[in-house]
Design a protein around this motif. Structure first.
Motif, PDB file in Angstrom:
ATOM      1  N   GLN A   1      21.469 -44.717  83.981  1.00 54.38           N
ATOM      2  CA  GLN A   1      22.504 -43.741  84.321  1.00 54.38           C
ATOM      3  C   GLN A   1      21.975 -42.593  85.192  1.00 54.38           C
ATOM      4  O   GLN A   1      22.761 -41.866  85.819  1.00 54.38           O
ATOM      5  CB  GLN A   1      23.120 -43.159  83.033  1.00 54.38           C
ATOM      6  N   PHE A   2      20.630 -42.420  85.226  1.00 55.45           N
ATOM      7  CA  PHE A   2      20.041 -41.327  86.000  1.00 55.45           C
ATOM      8  C   PHE A   2      19.474 -41.791  87.344  1.00 55.45           C
ATOM      9  O   PHE A   2      18.870 -41.000  88.071  1.00 55.45           O
ATOM     10  CB  PHE A   2      18.918 -40.646  85.192  1.00 55.45           C
ATOM     11  N   TYR A   3      19.651 -43.069  87.679  1.00 55.60           N
ATOM     12  CA  TYR A   3      19.077 -43.596  88.910  1.00 55.60           C
ATOM     13  C   TYR A   3      19.547 -42.799  90.141  1.00 55.60           C
ATOM     14  O   TYR A   3      18.731 -42.378  90.983  1.00 55.60           O
ATOM     15  CB  TYR A   3      19.459 -45.062  89.096  1.00 55.60           C
ATOM     16  N   LYS A   4      20.853 -42.610  90.258  1.00 58.48           N
ATOM     17  CA  LYS A   4      21.390 -41.962  91.454  1.00 58.48           C
ATOM     18  C   LYS A   4      20.917 -40.515  91.572  1.00 58.48           C
ATOM     19  O   LYS A   4      20.464 -40.082  92.650  1.00 58.48           O
ATOM     20  CB  LYS A   4      22.918 -42.007  91.403  1.00 58.48           C
ATOM     21  N   ALA A   5      20.981 -39.772  90.437  1.00 60.33           N
ATOM     22  CA  ALA A   5      20.613 -38.355  90.475  1.00 60.33           C
ATOM     23  C   ALA A   5      19.128 -38.197  90.808  1.00 60.33           C
ATOM     24  O   ALA A   5      18.745 -37.345  91.640  1.00 60.33           O
ATOM     25  CB  ALA A   5      20.937 -37.691  89.137  1.00 60.33           C
ATOM     26  N   VAL A   6      18.262 -39.010  90.176  1.00 60.53           N
ATOM     27  CA  VAL A   6      16.821 -38.903  90.423  1.00 60.53           C
ATOM     28  C   VAL A   6      16.492 -39.372  91.829  1.00 60.53           C
ATOM     29  O   VAL A   6      15.602 -38.818  92.494  1.00 60.53           O
ATOM     30  CB  VAL A   6      16.039 -39.711  89.356  1.00 60.53           C
ATOM     31  N   ALA A   7      17.211 -40.402  92.313  1.00 62.56           N
ATOM     32  CA  ALA A   7      16.970 -40.887  93.680  1.00 62.56           C
ATOM     33  C   ALA A   7      17.263 -39.783  94.696  1.00 62.56           C
ATOM     34  O   ALA A   7      16.535 -39.622  95.703  1.00 62.56           O
ATOM     35  CB  ALA A   7      17.833 -42.114  93.951  1.00 62.56           C
ATOM     36  N   GLU A   8      18.334 -39.030  94.469  1.00 63.55           N
ATOM     37  CA  GLU A   8      18.649 -37.915  95.369  1.00 63.55           C
ATOM     38  C   GLU A   8      17.558 -36.859  95.350  1.00 63.55           C
ATOM     39  O   GLU A   8      17.183 -36.314  96.393  1.00 63.55           O
ATOM     40  CB  GLU A   8      19.997 -37.301  94.968  1.00 63.55           C
ATOM     41  N   VAL A   9      17.024 -36.577  94.138  1.00 61.63           N
ATOM     42  CA  VAL A   9      15.943 -35.588  94.027  1.00 61.63           C
ATOM     43  C   VAL A   9      14.703 -36.083  94.748  1.00 61.63           C
ATOM     44  O   VAL A   9      14.044 -35.334  95.503  1.00 61.63           O
ATOM     45  CB  VAL A   9      15.635 -35.293  92.550  1.00 61.63           C
ATOM     46  N   LEU A  10      14.336 -37.352  94.537  1.00 59.81           N
ATOM     47  CA  LEU A  10      13.148 -37.907  95.186  1.00 59.81           C
ATOM     48  C   LEU A  10      13.326 -37.935  96.701  1.00 59.81           C
ATOM     49  O   LEU A  10      12.376 -37.669  97.465  1.00 59.81           O
ATOM     50  CB  LEU A  10      12.866 -39.316  94.650  1.00 59.81           C
ATOM     51  N   ALA A  11      14.535 -38.274  97.161  1.00 63.79           N
ATOM     52  CA  ALA A  11      14.788 -38.283  98.604  1.00 63.79           C
ATOM     53  C   ALA A  11      14.597 -36.880  99.177  1.00 63.79           C
ATOM     54  O   ALA A  11      13.999 -36.707 100.261  1.00 63.79           O
ATOM     55  CB  ALA A  11      16.206 -38.785  98.878  1.00 63.79           C
ATOM     56  N   TYR A  12      15.091 -35.892  98.450  1.00 62.55           N
ATOM     57  CA  TYR A  12      14.917 -34.507  98.888  1.00 62.55           C
ATOM     58  C   TYR A  12      13.438 -34.138  98.951  1.00 62.55           C
ATOM     59  O   TYR A  12      12.970 -33.509  99.907  1.00 62.55           O
ATOM     60  CB  TYR A  12      15.660 -33.578  97.931  1.00 62.55           C
ATOM     61  N   VAL A  13      12.665 -34.551  97.956  1.00 59.34           N
ATOM     62  CA  VAL A  13      11.239 -34.238  97.902  1.00 59.34           C
ATOM     63  C   VAL A  13      10.503 -34.926  99.038  1.00 59.34           C
ATOM     64  O   VAL A  13       9.649 -34.324  99.714  1.00 59.34           O
ATOM     65  CB  VAL A  13      10.639 -34.646  96.541  1.00 59.34           C
TER      66      VAL A  13
END
Length: 361
Positions: A342-354
């Motif tokens: 359930q956290f894949y999308k949210a964490v992916a956005e954070v990692l993309a930002y990083v």
């Protein structure tokens, strides 16, 4: 007054008022200490043996009669030599064994059955071990003059009196017939006295079985009384089973420290630390060779969260503030485990930002 109150509490804690725990019962059973009445064994033994005599009476009579016929018709005419004596002894022993074997077999079955009925299946060598305390004359004298010894004495007198009354009553009721046995044949007299003997035995066995119910009840009560525990005993037993709470707390604290130390060593390798910003900190790493999804390398709250952020800052690991995501990840994630789907999308956005921030893509 305070000291008096403490002393009373100490003695109350040592007073054996509590029922034995399952572990205490198991330990006493391993030592062979179980409630058991010997009267049950005696009653079963007498009842089954005399019942076997009643059933096997004709067979035993025929075997004994055959022995007498052989002895007076054949053995009396043989020469008294060593070989003949040995032969007669062996033959008579075999015939007697045929009579005694069924009775002995019934007695063994009665003994095993009565013990299984009382204590079930139990194997222990504890009662056979040498205990020098049993040779203590002072303790021996205490046992002789104890309340238990008095109860056993009264019980023995009651059994003797009861069996005596039963046997005397049966003889008294049949005294007239006994007086007339001189007018009967040998077989008739033997049959009558055999019947009277079996009747006395069976009635006595039934009386002993009735007493054994009362005796077993008393033995069980006495056993329960002897294995009672104090509140202190129960507490000590709980400590032995579960471990001392203080020691357990120290072990858990040590484990937490080791776990925190290990997590701190993984923080420099993290891709990002997501914070609350003050209460939660979760260090995330994504490594294709290790996992298909990002996984948590460290997480903590309050002081531990602060330490994670300090380590991350000192090693130039990006820190991203996301209150709801940090709290959710902490509640639904485990260290060294991939994050929940359930956290894949949210964490992916954070990692993309990083990655964009660090110019990794």
């Amino acid at each position: 007054m305070v000291w008096l109150k403490l002393d009373l509490q100490y003695f109350a804690a040592d007073e054996k008022t509590e029922k034995a725990t399952p572990k205490k019962r198991q330990d006493t059973r391993k030592k062979g200490q179980v409630p058991k009445s010997q009267d049950v064994n005696t009653g079963f033994l007498l009842l089954l043996v005399f019942g076997a005599l009643f059933i096997l009476g004709p067979y035993m009579e025929g075997t004994l009669t055959g022995m007498y016929k052989v002895a007076f018709n054949e053995y009396i005419h043989r020469e008294l030599t060593e070989e003949q004596t040995h032969s007669m002894f062996v033959e008579m022993t075999m015939e007697i064994s045929k009579i005694m074997a069924p009775i002995m077999g019934v007695a063994i079955v009665a003994g095993i059955a009565s013990n299984l009925l009382q204590v079930g299946i139990m194997f222990t060598g504890e009662p056979l071990k040498l205990d020098l305390k049993k040779l203590d004359p002072i303790k021996g004298a205490k046992r002789i003059f104890s309340a238990r010894a008095l109860v056993e004495l009264m019980k023995s007198l009651l059994k003797i009196s009861l069996v005596g009354v039963i046997t005397f009553s049966i003889i008294w009721i049949n005294k007239d017939q006994m007086m007339m046995m001189s007018q009967k044949s040998v077989e008739g007299a033997l049959a009558f006295f055999g019947t009277i003997t079996i009747l006395m035995g069976v009635d006595s066995a039934l009386a002993l079985l009735l007493l054994s119910v009362l005796d077993y009840t008393y033995q069980k009560y006495d056993h329960e009384k002897n294995i009672r525990m104090s509140k202190k005993d129960i507490k000590d037993e709980h400590k032995n089973i579960e471990g001392d709470p203080q020691i357990k707390a120290k072990i858990k604290e040590k484990q937490r420290q080791m776990s925190a130390s290990r997590m701190m060593s993984e923080v420099p390798e993290a891709d990002v630390v997501i914070t609350n910003p003050t209460h939660y900190a979760i260090a995330i790493k994504y490594e294709e060779t290790k996992s298909d999804a990002p996984f948590v390398v460290a997480m903590g709250v309050d002081f531990l969260a602060l330490k994670i952020k300090e380590v991350a800052q000192s090693h130039h690991v990006t820190i991203v503030e996301n209150r709801s995501l940090a709290r959710a990840l902490y509640q639904h994630s485990e260290v060294d485990q991939p994050i929940d789907e359930q956290f894949y999308k949210a964490v992916a956005e954070v990692l993309a930002y990083v990655y964009q921030l660090e110019k990794k893509i």
